[in-house]
Write an enzyme that holds these catalytic residues in place. Sequence first.
Site, short mmCIF file in Angstrom:
data_model
loop_
_atom_site.label_atom_id
_atom_site.label_comp_id
_atom_site.label_asym_id
_atom_site.label_seq_id
_atom_site.Cartn_x
_atom_site.Cartn_y
_atom_site.Cartn_z
N ARG A 1 26.64 6.19 146.83
CA ARG A 1 28.02 6.68 146.82
C ARG A 1 28.09 8.12 146.33
NH1 ARG A 1 31.05 2.10 143.47
NH2 ARG A 1 32.90 3.33 144.07
N THR B 1 30.09 -3.97 146.95
CA THR B 1 28.91 -3.86 147.83
C THR B 1 28.43 -5.27 148.13
OG1 THR B 1 28.26 -1.73 146.87
CG2 THR B 1 26.56 -2.96 148.03
N ILE C 1 24.14 -4.75 142.20
CA ILE C 1 24.87 -3.98 143.20
C ILE C 1 26.35 -4.05 142.82
CG2 ILE C 1 23.23 -4.19 145.11
CD1 ILE C 1 24.75 -6.53 146.19
N ASP C 2 27.12 -3.06 143.25
CA ASP C 2 28.52 -2.96 142.84
C ASP C 2 29.35 -4.15 143.33
OD1 ASP C 2 27.95 -0.50 141.70
OD2 ASP C 2 28.51 0.61 143.50
N MET C 3 30.48 -4.35 142.69
CA MET C 3 31.37 -5.47 143.02
C MET C 3 31.71 -5.49 144.51
SD MET C 3 35.11 -6.44 141.42
CE MET C 3 35.95 -4.99 142.08
#
Length: 304
Positions: free
Chosen positions: A238, A141, A137-139
């Site tokens: 996103r 998130t 998962i993104d930084m």
Amino acid sequence: MREEFLVSWEDEDTRIDRYLSGVCPSLSRSYIQKLLKSGAILVDGQQVKSSYGVKEGDRIAVETPEAVEPEIQAEPMDLDILYEDQDVILVNKPKGMVVHPAAGHYSHTLVNGLMYHCRDQLSGINGVMRPGIVHRIDMDTTGVLIVCKNDAAHNSIAAQLKEHSIVRRYQAIVHGRVKEDEGTVEGPIGRHPVDRKKMSINYKNGKPAVTHYRVLKRFRQYTHIECRLETGRTHQIRVHMASIHHPLLGDRVYGPAVCPVSGLEGQTLHAGVLGFVHPRTGVYMEFTAPLPPYFEHLLQTLPI
């Protein structure tokens, strides 16, 4: 590593740096330009400039140096562990933490902390830079992430991800008041054709992606939603929500460049629920990560 490409008529007169960034999505335009200047890219055996327009039948050879992977160090961290056994570990990742080491982030990542916590008990399928990591998962998130301790568990979870059988439900706050109570966004996601740091709906080179959403609460200018993933493409929620004109609050990449909420860093996206079949027992398990305080605060303070 040497790669060779034969230019087709469809790409006639495309700048060589743009052409190569399309056929080599792992290479940035700036890196390709450096390779061109160094003579590591040849067209029919000849060096060309980055402004060269490729021709049908051109044979392009790209010689990239082998990457030297740095040694990743174990670091003691206060990890929020939701569950752990001999095969898997479920972690509630905080905002601002990178999942695994990469350029510019070789320390203080989740992997650094997991290496200290699990010692040598992490799957090795994804190499020394991503031990145990089967999905990301993104930084910015937050939320639940599954990490595998051995290769058998890794293969099992990877297969479930490929089959889209893993349950993944996210909560997000998006710009605007979403009219429909629920809906589905479908659109293949691939690298953005111009900005290689972004993803986009790309019907030429993208991979199929499906996101289901439902409204949880509407505010004056925003909507609190839950998203359920069928697929797991990079930046999927996103990109999909931005494509229907409801980008995530705080997302400066796919939404407004200036965040309207003071002090908010990064997109408001939380991986709240993760469900999977345990690789050893065959029993379905589901884990929930509570909303982080900043997200709860927004839900309590945004004007209705």
